[in-house]
Design a protein around this motif. Structure first.
Motif, PDB file in Angstrom:
ATOM      1  N   MET A  36       0.840  -1.165   0.000  1.00  0.00           N
ATOM      2  CA  MET A  36       0.000   0.000   0.000  1.00  0.00           C
ATOM      3  C   MET A  36       0.895   1.241   0.000  1.00  0.00           C
ATOM      4  O   MET A  36       1.847   1.334   0.773  1.00  0.00           O
ATOM      5  N   SER A  37       0.583   2.176  -0.887  1.00  0.00           N
ATOM      6  CA  SER A  37       1.386   3.392  -0.967  1.00  0.00           C
ATOM      7  C   SER A  37       1.119   4.274   0.247  1.00  0.00           C
ATOM      8  O   SER A  37       0.129   4.106   0.963  1.00  0.00           O
ATOM      9  N   GLN A  38       2.015   5.218   0.453  1.00  0.00           N
ATOM     10  CA  GLN A  38       1.886   6.124   1.599  1.00  0.00           C
ATOM     11  C   GLN A  38       0.610   6.968   1.481  1.00  0.00           C
ATOM     12  O   GLN A  38      -0.077   7.208   2.465  1.00  0.00           O
ATOM     13  N   LYS A  39       0.270   7.384   0.261  1.00  0.00           N
ATOM     14  CA  LYS A  39      -0.940   8.179   0.047  1.00  0.00           C
ATOM     15  C   LYS A  39      -2.189   7.357   0.359  1.00  0.00           C
ATOM     16  O   LYS A  39      -3.122   7.844   1.006  1.00  0.00           O
ATOM     17  N   GLN A  40      -2.211   6.095  -0.070  1.00  0.00           N
ATOM     18  CA  GLN A  40      -3.346   5.224   0.222  1.00  0.00           C
ATOM     19  C   GLN A  40      -3.462   4.977   1.728  1.00  0.00           C
ATOM     20  O   GLN A  40      -4.566   4.909   2.269  1.00  0.00           O
ATOM     21  N   ASN A  41      -2.316   4.820   2.397  1.00  0.00           N
ATOM     22  CA  ASN A  41      -2.313   4.590   3.843  1.00  0.00           C
ATOM     23  C   ASN A  41      -2.893   5.798   4.579  1.00  0.00           C
ATOM     24  O   ASN A  41      -3.677   5.636   5.513  1.00  0.00           O
ATOM     25  N   LYS A  42      -2.524   7.010   4.161  1.00  0.00           N
ATOM     26  CA  LYS A  42      -3.058   8.217   4.800  1.00  0.00           C
ATOM     27  C   LYS A  42      -4.565   8.315   4.584  1.00  0.00           C
ATOM     28  O   LYS A  42      -5.313   8.658   5.502  1.00  0.00           O
ATOM     29  N   THR A  43      -5.006   8.009   3.381  1.00  0.00           N
ATOM     30  CA  THR A  43      -6.439   8.050   3.080  1.00  0.00           C
ATOM     31  C   THR A  43      -7.195   7.034   3.926  1.00  0.00           C
ATOM     32  O   THR A  43      -8.250   7.341   4.484  1.00  0.00           O
ATOM     33  N   LEU A  44      -6.644   5.833   4.046  1.00  0.00           N
ATOM     34  CA  LEU A  44      -7.257   4.796   4.861  1.00  0.00           C
ATOM     35  C   LEU A  44      -7.368   5.254   6.318  1.00  0.00           C
ATOM     36  O   LEU A  44      -8.424   5.094   6.949  1.00  0.00           O
ATOM     37  N   ARG A  45      -6.309   5.828   6.837  1.00  0.00           N
ATOM     38  CA  ARG A  45      -6.307   6.261   8.236  1.00  0.00           C
ATOM     39  C   ARG A  45      -7.290   7.402   8.469  1.00  0.00           C
ATOM     40  O   ARG A  45      -7.984   7.428   9.496  1.00  0.00           O
ATOM     41  N   ILE A  46      -7.393   8.328   7.528  1.00  0.00           N
ATOM     42  CA  ILE A  46      -8.365   9.422   7.657  1.00  0.00           C
ATOM     43  C   ILE A  46      -9.781   8.854   7.665  1.00  0.00           C
ATOM     44  O   ILE A  46     -10.627   9.272   8.470  1.00  0.00           O
ATOM     45  N   CYS A  47     -10.040   7.891   6.799  1.00  0.00           N
ATOM     46  CA  CYS A  47     -11.363   7.256   6.752  1.00  0.00           C
ATOM     47  C   CYS A  47     -11.659   6.512   8.051  1.00  0.00           C
ATOM     48  O   CYS A  47     -12.787   6.567   8.565  1.00  0.00           O
ATOM     49  N   CYS A  48     -10.670   5.826   8.589  1.00  0.00           N
ATOM     50  CA  CYS A  48     -10.862   5.103   9.855  1.00  0.00           C
ATOM     51  C   CYS A  48     -11.149   6.065  11.002  1.00  0.00           C
ATOM     52  O   CYS A  48     -12.020   5.801  11.836  1.00  0.00           O
ATOM     53  N   VAL A  49     -10.425   7.182  11.041  1.00  0.00           N
ATOM     54  CA  VAL A  49     -10.682   8.199  12.069  1.00  0.00           C
ATOM     55  C   VAL A  49     -12.115   8.719  11.937  1.00  0.00           C
ATOM     56  O   VAL A  49     -12.847   8.842  12.922  1.00  0.00           O
ATOM     57  N   ALA A  50     -12.536   9.011  10.703  1.00  0.00           N
ATOM     58  CA  ALA A  50     -13.884   9.536  10.477  1.00  0.00           C
ATOM     59  C   ALA A  50     -14.951   8.524  10.907  1.00  0.00           C
ATOM     60  O   ALA A  50     -15.922   8.883  11.579  1.00  0.00           O
ATOM     61  N   LEU A  51     -14.762   7.261  10.541  1.00  0.00           N
ATOM     62  CA  LEU A  51     -15.730   6.229  10.913  1.00  0.00           C
ATOM     63  C   LEU A  51     -15.793   6.032  12.429  1.00  0.00           C
ATOM     64  O   LEU A  51     -16.881   5.921  13.008  1.00  0.00           O
ATOM     65  N   CYS A  52     -14.632   5.995  13.059  1.00  0.00           N
ATOM     66  CA  CYS A  52     -14.611   5.785  14.511  1.00  0.00           C
ATOM     67  C   CYS A  52     -15.153   7.004  15.259  1.00  0.00           C
ATOM     68  O   CYS A  52     -15.840   6.855  16.274  1.00  0.00           O
ATOM     69  N   ALA A  53     -14.863   8.199  14.773  1.00  0.00           N
ATOM     70  CA  ALA A  53     -15.434   9.403  15.388  1.00  0.00           C
ATOM     71  C   ALA A  53     -16.950   9.405  15.239  1.00  0.00           C
ATOM     72  O   ALA A  53     -17.684   9.788  16.149  1.00  0.00           O
ATOM     73  N   ALA A  54     -17.426   8.933  14.084  1.00  0.00           N
ATOM     74  CA  ALA A  54     -18.871   8.846  13.865  1.00  0.00           C
ATOM     75  C   ALA A  54     -19.510   7.807  14.789  1.00  0.00           C
ATOM     76  O   ALA A  54     -20.637   8.001  15.246  1.00  0.00           O
ATOM     77  N   MET A  55     -18.803   6.719  15.086  1.00  0.00           N
ATOM     78  CA  MET A  55     -19.329   5.717  16.017  1.00  0.00           C
ATOM     79  C   MET A  55     -19.282   6.215  17.458  1.00  0.00           C
ATOM     80  O   MET A  55     -20.104   5.821  18.285  1.00  0.00           O
ATOM     81  N   TYR A  56     -18.325   7.081  17.763  1.00  0.00           N
ATOM     82  CA  TYR A  56     -18.159   7.631  19.105  1.00  0.00           C
ATOM     83  C   TYR A  56     -19.433   8.329  19.577  1.00  0.00           C
ATOM     84  O   TYR A  56     -19.852   8.175  20.723  1.00  0.00           O
ATOM     85  N   VAL A  57     -20.050   9.094  18.675  1.00  0.00           N
ATOM     86  CA  VAL A  57     -21.197   9.925  19.058  1.00  0.00           C
ATOM     87  C   VAL A  57     -22.388   9.085  19.528  1.00  0.00           C
ATOM     88  O   VAL A  57     -22.860   9.269  20.651  1.00  0.00           O
TER      89      VAL A  57
END
Length: 184
Positions: free
Chosen positions: A1-22
């Motif tokens: 996985m490229s570094q750009k794909q890894n950053k995108t994946l991590r941003i998506c994971c943060v967004a999903l987990c923050a959305a579950m937090y609420v």
């Protein structure tokens, strides 16, 4: 996985987990006096175990900010209420970094994870108590019994909840690590 794909994946994971937090914070919570029993920290703990402190802190900050907006709106102390959940993510995330430097996965060492999660819960409880104290001073409702009266009870409940959340996070993290996009 490229570094750009890894950053995108991590941003998506943060967004999903923050959305579950609420919803976990608002609907999977029980208020007993000044004590709140909640599983909102589960997404933060999962992010800390998967990616480390930065992703966990962002998850906690975004999730808690959304929760604050939905429950109290923006007040003078809104920003301060973001700090205690972020401390939890930082503490567990730093543990993850230390374990990764040794070539280990934190979820494989349950007792150490339970200790770290208990320490993180204690820091979170102290932080919440200090923010509640500040809020009570600024909005003129301070009484020592309200702010500090149930502190020992809050510590015990916080540690028990942290152990339950850590127990739930371990199989989740193991399952997520098996996903092709999250293999590290």
């Amino acid at each position: 996985m490229s570094q750009k794909q890894n950053k995108t994946l991590r941003i998506c994971c943060v967004a999903l987990c923050a959305a579950m937090y609420v919803p976990m914070s608002l609907y999977l919570a029980v208020n007993i006096g000044t004590v709140r029993i909640s599983f909102a920290s589960l997404p933060t703990v999962v992010m800390a175990l998967l990616f480390g402190p930065v992703d966990a802190v962002f998850t906690a900050l975004i999730g808690e900010f959304c929760k604050q907006l939905l429950t109290y709106g923006i007040t003078y102390t809104t920003v301060f209420y973001l700090i205690p959940p972020a401390l939890r993510g930082l503490c567990i995330g730093l543990f993850t970094l230390a374990m990764k430097k040794q070539g280990k996965r934190p979820e494989q060492y349950r007792w150490m994870l339970y200790v770290v999660c208990s320490i993180a819960a204690t820091l979170t409880t102290i932080g919440n108590t200090l923010v509640n104290w500040l809020d009570s001073i600024l909005f003129n409702y301070y009484t020592p019994a309200l702010i500090f009266g149930g502190m020992a009870y809050r510590f015990v409940i916080g540690i028990i909840t942290a152990i339950v959340v850590a127990t739930a996070a371990i199989p989740l993290v193991k399952l997520l690590r098996k996903q092709p996009a999250l293999r590290q």
